[in-house]
Design an enzyme around this catalytic site. Sequence first.
Site, mmCIF file in Angstrom:
data_model
loop_
_atom_site.group_PDB
_atom_site.id
_atom_site.type_symbol
_atom_site.label_atom_id
_atom_site.label_comp_id
_atom_site.label_asym_id
_atom_site.label_seq_id
_atom_site.Cartn_x
_atom_site.Cartn_y
_atom_site.Cartn_z
ATOM 1 N N TYR A 142 2.292 62.471 30.023
ATOM 2 C CA TYR A 142 3.565 62.017 30.566
ATOM 3 C C TYR A 142 3.390 61.289 31.902
ATOM 4 C CZ TYR A 142 6.923 64.353 27.429
ATOM 5 O OH TYR A 142 7.697 64.718 26.373
ATOM 6 N N ASP A 225 -2.561 71.321 16.293
ATOM 7 C CA ASP A 225 -2.015 70.993 14.967
ATOM 8 C C ASP A 225 -1.954 72.253 14.101
ATOM 9 O OD1 ASP A 225 -4.809 71.016 14.904
ATOM 10 O OD2 ASP A 225 -4.995 69.311 13.542
ATOM 11 N N ASP A 249 6.026 69.855 24.296
ATOM 12 C CA ASP A 249 7.303 69.222 23.941
ATOM 13 C C ASP A 249 7.532 69.379 22.434
ATOM 14 O OD1 ASP A 249 9.626 67.659 24.380
ATOM 15 O OD2 ASP A 249 8.569 65.888 23.652
#
Length: 368
Positions: A142, A225, A249
């Site tokens: 980010y 994942d 997120d």
Amino acid sequence: MANPSLLILPGDGIGPEIMAEVHKIIEWFGAKRGLHFDVSEDLVGGAAYDAHGVPLTDETMAKAQEVDAVLLGAVGGPAYDDLDFSVKPERGLLRLRKEMDLFANLRPAQCFDALAGFSTLKPEVISGLDIMIVRELTSGSYFGEPRGIFEENGERVGINTQRYTEGEIDRVARAAFDLARKRDRRVCSMEKANVMESGILWREVVQAVRDADYPDIELSHMYADAGAMQLVRDPKQFDVIVTDNLFGDLLSDVAAMLTGSLGMLPSASLGVPMENGRPKALYEPVHGSAPDIAGQGKANPCACILSFAMALRYSFDQGEEADRLESAVENVLSKGLRTPDLMQKEGSTPATTSEMGDAVIAELEASL
Ligand code: NAD
Ligand code: IPM
Ligand code: MN
């Protein structure tokens, strides 16, 4: 002593609607529990852009740095989608997080019994679920440099950089371990050390912090994942999950849906302690501005109300009052009151945003 100070930033879309319900609850705690706050209100996101041409003014930023806690509704919406990236509503929120150095984002995912049948997952998979995702909030992809859209060999290239220092990983790991000590003492750290150097460093540092200072905590590591898959397959295996900004997120939205609705999930973003010993803090729902339902009285105010409960707990040392508010929300749900996002076919009573807020107040009254 002066009252603790609270800056309220309702923002855009459903933000002002859900915040109106929180205002009622703050007033109730003042009138009935003697908990008085110096509340000020200001603009953020698209609302600030409309008034000032920027999603957060320097004055509002300075105010946020001074108060004991900030409570934010939501930012963003289609009216602002075509704005220059530098003044998009989301940049206002990201500036608050970065300049207040709110590195530890606590996103609890709890399944209220009354909603167990509502999730898309089987009730037995999620009933009693109580996990805490600790998302690093001020670094990673980010904020990493270089970033931007550049020209290269006659075409454009978009760049973001995943970057973590040891110090940044160390402090968020400690936040997760400290929280785990108040829970089931288990932490699962998620990254992609199989493909990313930042993931290798993340794993090493988290393990080193555990070995040096938290030997009582059971630490496991998972590729993010696989972690997403496990969150859906068997979420109750987790206690605390610690992960980076981007994975956090995604994983927290997955966790939100486990519990039935994004409209239920609060969050706390905590930084380093101020002079008075309180951490800098911003509380906000996990969900966004829900432009599809804004202005229709359909928004579920629970995530925002529960964010205020987190403020009572983490900023104001009012754990018992936080419990009281959380129980009030739980009781409202048990009685079958539902905003449209929570509507089931049978046995529930439809409620508007403000009816839901009023019902929470009624439960608070009943708790006295
Ligand atoms: P969203 O969370 O706003 O909405 C996703 C879906 O969930 C929508 O169908 C919405 O109606 C529903 N929903 C969300 N909150 C709800 C609530 N309290 N009650 C009932 N239903 C609710 O996500 P999105 O649609 O991807 O994003 C919309 C805008 O919000 C975008 O501009 C995005 O950038 C922004 N956003 C802001 C924040 C924030 O302010 N923290 C977080 C996420 C997204
Ligand atoms: C969230 C949101 C924000 C994020 C946006 C609105 C900047 O999705 O709080 O989860 O990506 O962090
Ligand atoms: Mn998000």
